[in-house]
Design a protein around this motif. Sequence first.
Motif, PDB file in Angstrom:
ATOM      1  N   PHE A 149       0.844  -1.193   0.000  1.00 47.81           N
ATOM      2  CA  PHE A 149       0.000   0.000   0.000  1.00 47.81           C
ATOM      3  C   PHE A 149       0.882   1.246   0.000  1.00 47.81           C
ATOM      4  N   ASP A 173     -15.156  -0.690   1.081  1.00 52.60           N
ATOM      5  CA  ASP A 173     -14.384  -0.141   2.201  1.00 52.60           C
ATOM      6  C   ASP A 173     -13.133   0.622   1.754  1.00 52.60           C
TER       7      ASP A 173
ATOM      8  N   LEU B   8      -2.392  -4.750   5.945  1.00 49.03           N
ATOM      9  CA  LEU B   8      -3.819  -4.451   5.751  1.00 49.03           C
ATOM     10  C   LEU B   8      -4.666  -5.656   5.392  1.00 49.03           C
ATOM     11  N   PHE B 149      -9.128  -5.513   2.150  1.00 47.48           N
ATOM     12  CA  PHE B 149      -9.052  -4.440   3.132  1.00 47.48           C
ATOM     13  C   PHE B 149     -10.424  -4.220   3.771  1.00 47.48           C
ATOM     14  N   ASN B 150     -10.465  -3.990   5.093  1.00 51.97           N
ATOM     15  CA  ASN B 150     -11.730  -3.519   5.658  1.00 51.97           C
ATOM     16  C   ASN B 150     -11.541  -2.368   6.636  1.00 51.97           C
ATOM     17  N   LEU B 151     -12.609  -1.642   6.858  1.00 48.95           N
ATOM     18  CA  LEU B 151     -12.534  -0.431   7.686  1.00 48.95           C
ATOM     19  C   LEU B 151     -12.314  -0.741   9.156  1.00 48.95           C
ATOM     20  N   GLU B 152     -13.057  -1.728   9.696  1.00 48.47           N
ATOM     21  CA  GLU B 152     -13.071  -1.893  11.156  1.00 48.47           C
ATOM     22  C   GLU B 152     -11.737  -2.405  11.691  1.00 48.47           C
ATOM     23  N   ASP B 173       3.528   3.811   5.331  1.00 49.63           N
ATOM     24  CA  ASP B 173       2.351   4.452   4.729  1.00 49.63           C
ATOM     25  C   ASP B 173       1.029   3.906   5.269  1.00 49.63           C
ATOM     26  N   SER B 174       0.922   2.596   5.435  1.00 53.04           N
ATOM     27  CA  SER B 174      -0.363   2.059   5.919  1.00 53.04           C
ATOM     28  C   SER B 174      -0.620   2.508   7.357  1.00 53.04           C
ATOM     29  N   ILE B 176       0.442   5.443   8.667  1.00 51.63           N
ATOM     30  CA  ILE B 176       0.042   6.861   8.562  1.00 51.63           C
ATOM     31  C   ILE B 176      -1.443   6.952   8.205  1.00 51.63           C
ATOM     32  N   MET B 177      -1.874   6.129   7.260  1.00 51.75           N
ATOM     33  CA  MET B 177      -3.282   6.137   6.847  1.00 51.75           C
ATOM     34  C   MET B 177      -4.194   5.719   8.005  1.00 51.75           C
ATOM     35  N   MET B 181      -7.099   7.773   9.994  1.00 51.74           N
ATOM     36  CA  MET B 181      -8.476   7.267  10.037  1.00 51.74           C
ATOM     37  C   MET B 181      -8.983   7.243  11.478  1.00 51.74           C
ATOM     38  N   SER B 184      -9.474  10.869  12.964  1.00 48.57           N
ATOM     39  CA  SER B 184     -10.671  11.555  12.441  1.00 48.57           C
ATOM     40  C   SER B 184     -11.963  10.999  13.010  1.00 48.57           C
ATOM     41  N   GLN B 195     -20.769   2.612   8.307  1.00 46.25           N
ATOM     42  CA  GLN B 195     -20.687   2.797   6.847  1.00 46.25           C
ATOM     43  C   GLN B 195     -20.136   1.569   6.134  1.00 46.25           C
ATOM     44  N   SER B 196     -19.504   0.667   6.901  1.00 46.00           N
ATOM     45  CA  SER B 196     -18.658  -0.362   6.279  1.00 46.00           C
ATOM     46  C   SER B 196     -19.440  -1.411   5.512  1.00 46.00           C
TER      47      SER B 196
END
Lengths: 235, 235
Positions: A149, A173, B8, B149-152, B173-174, B176-177, B181, B184, B195-196
């Motif tokens: 990623f 997602d 991820l 990939f998933n949000l939770e 990078d992953s 930092i992302m 997330m 926020s 939302q997922s």
Amino acid sequence: MPKLEICLSPELIQLYELKGKNVVVVDILRATSCMVTAFAYGIKNIIPVAKVEECKVLQAQGMLAAAERDGAKVAGFDLDNSPYSYMHDFIKGSTIAVTTTNGTQAIVKSKQADQIIIGAFLNISTVAAHLLASKKDVIIVCAGWKGNFNLEDTLFAGALAYQLKSTFETTQDSTIMALAMYESNQSDLLAFVNQSQHVRRLANLDIHKDIAFCLQCDVYNSLPVFSLDRLVAGN
Amino acid sequence: MPKLEICLSPELIQLYELKGKNVVVVDILRATSCMVTAFAYGIKNIIPVAKVEECKVLQAQGMLAAAERDGAKVAGFDLDNSPYSYMHDFIKGSTIAVTTTNGTQAIVKSKQADQIIIGAFLNISTVAAHLLASKKDVIIVCAGWKGNFNLEDTLFAGALAYQLKSTFETTQDSTIMALAMYESNQSDLLAFVNQSQHVRRLANLDIHKDIAFCLQCDVYNSLPVFSLDRLVAGN
């Protein structure tokens, strides 16, 4: 409503059905930014190849050739991986063989798609308009870094999803994540990308001028697309 | 400074060197949330297995067994994939064989690690304290959904990185992302996860009570860790 999905790495491409879909390949730093620039300067064809050796064979046959590994130009090749390399008159009408660490591999892995389109911030609205007109399902394939990623390609995917979200279903997602990443950072893409591993990794290669260039939106309206074994102008 | 990285998806695990490191496996909805709950209720062992058939064999030998596929309990098994299934006295001192769509697969793929630790929001500060004390490099392996990939799980990885960021290097990078997330959305994890794809996919399975439960931080201080072929209490 057509679907838009984001594949965060070429290593995950087997999870996606590419047939019948438009695939946008993105490698912001710097393969696809170079390709978009080259077509803006009138290049006729770019032949993406996976290996440095294949690139050398095409060079030996008289073709211009560009090879990058780990962010640097491979010795003996004609061009490096900077968009500025392609801003020259000799580009016009030429055919160039190209291999890069990530971007050309992502193209090679996307060949089952109905159409492969080369995306970058430099031509983002032209890509969006093309996808809107085509109305097919879209998969954005982030080239990443050696399978991992990365921030800059995901940021582009979020920016493109942002332009398409009223017309495409964007509920996967990875798309939700990329959209939020873009929306939080759209006022200063460069500051965000400057945090990335890529920029830190290449800091000693003096590519800050390239990075600032590659994060500009809509500098060009070129639209490279893949046809048989090469990229050609799609508009 | 030890390094913290986030993988991820189990499909990307081959990009990581697990040897000598602590791996935290997370499958918030709901495998690792169940495991943390089960150890809080005094379970002795959980044997994670990759296949439903293996789970059936252990059940036939007299063991309690739980099997989930696509979010639902597989017919013929004793327990389902809800943390509420494990909040019972009969859990105490027992050994349960478990197979799930994603979480148990992620554990099986992480076996090269020095130690595998089971993480969830329910025990997040206990996991963080353990990693801080251990001082080894950490890889958080998100179970995702069938390789995606998933949000939770990424949100949890960001939350754990947030607790560790002053002591661990978190510049991948992953990471930092995931940190962004979490930062926020930390004021309302549930609204974000609602939302997922997972929640939308399972809406008809009436799991909203489970989801709200699984997004609570520090309900338990259990610390399941993997030893030989099973999870045991690590504290």
